[in-house]
Structures are given as structure tokens and as C-alpha cells.
Design an enzyme around this catalytic site. Structure first.
Site, short mmCIF file in Angstrom:
data_model
loop_
_atom_site.label_atom_id
_atom_site.label_comp_id
_atom_site.label_asym_id
_atom_site.label_seq_id
_atom_site.Cartn_x
_atom_site.Cartn_y
_atom_site.Cartn_z
N TYR A 132 29.94 27.31 90.11
CA TYR A 132 31.96 26.67 89.22
C TYR A 132 32.33 27.70 89.79
O TYR A 132 33.74 27.56 90.31
CB TYR A 132 31.39 26.85 87.69
CG TYR A 132 32.95 26.56 87.28
CD1 TYR A 132 33.32 25.18 87.63
CD2 TYR A 132 33.86 27.81 86.69
CE1 TYR A 132 34.85 25.15 86.59
CE2 TYR A 132 34.96 27.00 85.90
CZ TYR A 132 35.28 25.54 86.46
OH TYR A 132 36.63 25.89 85.20
N SER A 154 41.42 27.87 87.79
CA SER A 154 40.34 28.75 87.18
C SER A 154 40.62 30.69 87.32
O SER A 154 40.85 30.57 88.56
CB SER A 154 38.94 28.17 87.20
OG SER A 154 38.82 29.07 86.06
#
Length: 265
Positions: free
Chosen positions: A158, A145
């Protein structure tokens, strides 16, 4: 568009029952690949497998696997290798996020994100490395990501998992470079998938960044086009990747100028 390099190849995709994983599965099948789809939901797996059979007449094996149950990973991959003979492409797509400030994140969410996003990914990869090295062929694709490059408020855990994925991927790429095995990191920004059903149940983040959200089919096409090539990274969107480069060079300046945008979760 078809990827001729995938014809007759075995492609394993984790987290294959929705969003990016499902779109990649259809594109790989259209390119003539044999598919092994892994996910927790048996009903959805069977539904997607049926669709792929009907639309592409492609071999597709559904396998139920919960990546947080690490003890199940090795036997599942051993079974896949026995049934298929070889795994040519592994796409580590499964993962999830929970947006919360660092002091508020639940311990169960912290453990769960690392269990799936990091340990599960590494455990799956570990199972394909020996055979790929022996055959001197293969491709490991890790879905990370842009959060792995720029950590922002409310995504501390995250982002930490995705930083770990990028570190692991970069090391792995060098380790396997002399064995003909390719390793690619995929770093998308916000994407229109069911990811935000868990990460952002209030819908506020999606509302704030709606016009910047990527389409899953566009990202899937970029990934499938790169399969069985030496592409190091796929970074989308381009403007967000430019921001991550600027952050590497001028972190303090980017944090100061981007503070208002970073707090839009």
C-alpha cells in the site's frame, strides 16, 4: 463553507460512493458545482445522486466505472467530456489497501492495489490532461496518504502505491505549471471511512489508533476549499506531517524511536 470558485464548474470524483468521496461530492454540490460521480456500485451511485439532487438541486451524473478495468477508462472519460463540454476538477479519490507483511501479501492483492491506486489514477488523469492544457485551466487532485511519506510495517505494498502516486503527482505538477493547470497531492493519515473494512478487517489497527483517526468531513472540507487554487499539498493531521518531515531528515532516528508505534497495525 462554500467555494465560490466552483460555481458552474464540472467536478469529477472517483470512488464517490462513500467516505471522503461522498463528503466531497456534497460539499462541491453545495458550492454550485456540476458533479460527475464515478464508482463501481451502481445502486450506491444512484442513491447518492438522488440525495444530492434533493439536498442541493445540483446537476449530478452517476457513472459506473471499475478502475481496475483500464480499457474502460478512456471511453468513459471521452463520454463525460462530450456530455459536459469540459472537466474543471478531477479528484482521483478511488483506492484501497490491504495490510499484510511483505512475505504474506497475496499476489492478487498486490496487483489489485497497483491496478486501482496507481494505474487507474494515472489512466484517469491522462484523459483530462489534453483538454485542460488546451483550455489552460483545470485542477487535478490526487488522494495519496501519509503512508506515501512514511512506510510502516504491514503496509509495504500500500505504501509503495502511495509513494508512486506522490512521485507521479510531483512530476505532473511541474509539467503542467506553465499551462495554468493546478496539481495537488492530499496526504491524510488514518481516516474514519470504510477503507479499514478491507485494510484491517480484524479492527485491531483502528482500535490502536482510534483517538488519532481523522473525520472524513474535515478532510473533505480542506480539499474542497483548495479546489481551483495553486495549493501544492494538503497534509493532515499536522502532527503526523511533522513526523514525515522529521523522517525525511532523520530516517534512522524516527524508525528507531517510532518502532513500537509503527507495529500497531
Amino acid at each position: 463553507m462554500m467555494n465560490e470558485r466552483l460555481k458552474g464548474k464540472t467536478v469529477v470524483i472517483t470512488g464517490a460512493t462513500g467516505g471522503l468521496g461522498e463528503r466531497m461530492a456534497h460539499l462541491c454540490a453545495a458550492s454550485g458545482a456540476r458533479l460527475v460521480l464515478l464508482a463501481r456500485n451502481k445502486e450506491k451511485l444512484e442513491q447518492i445522486t438522488g440525495q444530492i439532487h434533493a439536498q442541493h438541486q445540483s446537476a449530478c451524473l452517476p457513472v459506473v466505472l471499475d478502475l481496475s478495468r483500464h480499457e474502460d477508462i478512456a471511453p468513459v472519460f471521452q463520454s463525460i467530456l462530450k456530455q459536459t463540454g469540459a472537466i474543471d476538477v478531477l479528484v482521483n479519490n478511488a483506492g484501497y489497501g490491504v495490510f499484510a507483511e511483505a512475505g504474506d501479501v497475496a499476489l492478487a492483492d498486490l496487483q489489485g492495489m497497483f491496478a486501482v491506486n496507481v494505474v487507474g489514477l494515472i489512466a484517469c488523469t491522462k484523459e483530462v490532461i489534453p483538454s485542460m492544457k488546451e483550455r489552460r485551466s483545470g485542477h487535478i487532485i490526487n488522494i495519496s496518504s501519509q503512508a506515501g511519506k512514511i512506510a510502516t510495517p504491514k503496509s509495504s505494498v500500500y505504501a509503495a502505491t502511495k509513494h508512486a502516486v506522490l512521485g507521479y503527482t510531483n512530476s505532473l505538477r511541474m509539467e503542467l505549471s506553465d499551462f495554468g493547470v493546478f496539481v495537488t497531492a492530499v496526504n491524510p493519515g488514518p481516516m474514519a471511512t470504510n477503507f479499514f473494512d478491507i485494510a484491517d478487517p480484524s479492527g485491531s489497527y483502528v482500535k490502536n489508533v482510534g483517538r488519532f483517526i481523522l473525520r472524513a468531513d474535515k478532510v473533505a472540507q480542506k480539499i474542497v476549499d483548495a479546489m481551483m487554487t495553486r495549493q501544492r499539498e494538503i497534509n493532515l493531521p499536522v502532527w503526523m506531517n511533522a513526523g514525515s518531515i522529521a523522517y525525511t531528515l532523520f530516517p534512522g532516528l524516527v524508525e528507531r524511536l517510532g518502532k513500537r508505534a509503527f507495529f500497531k497495525k
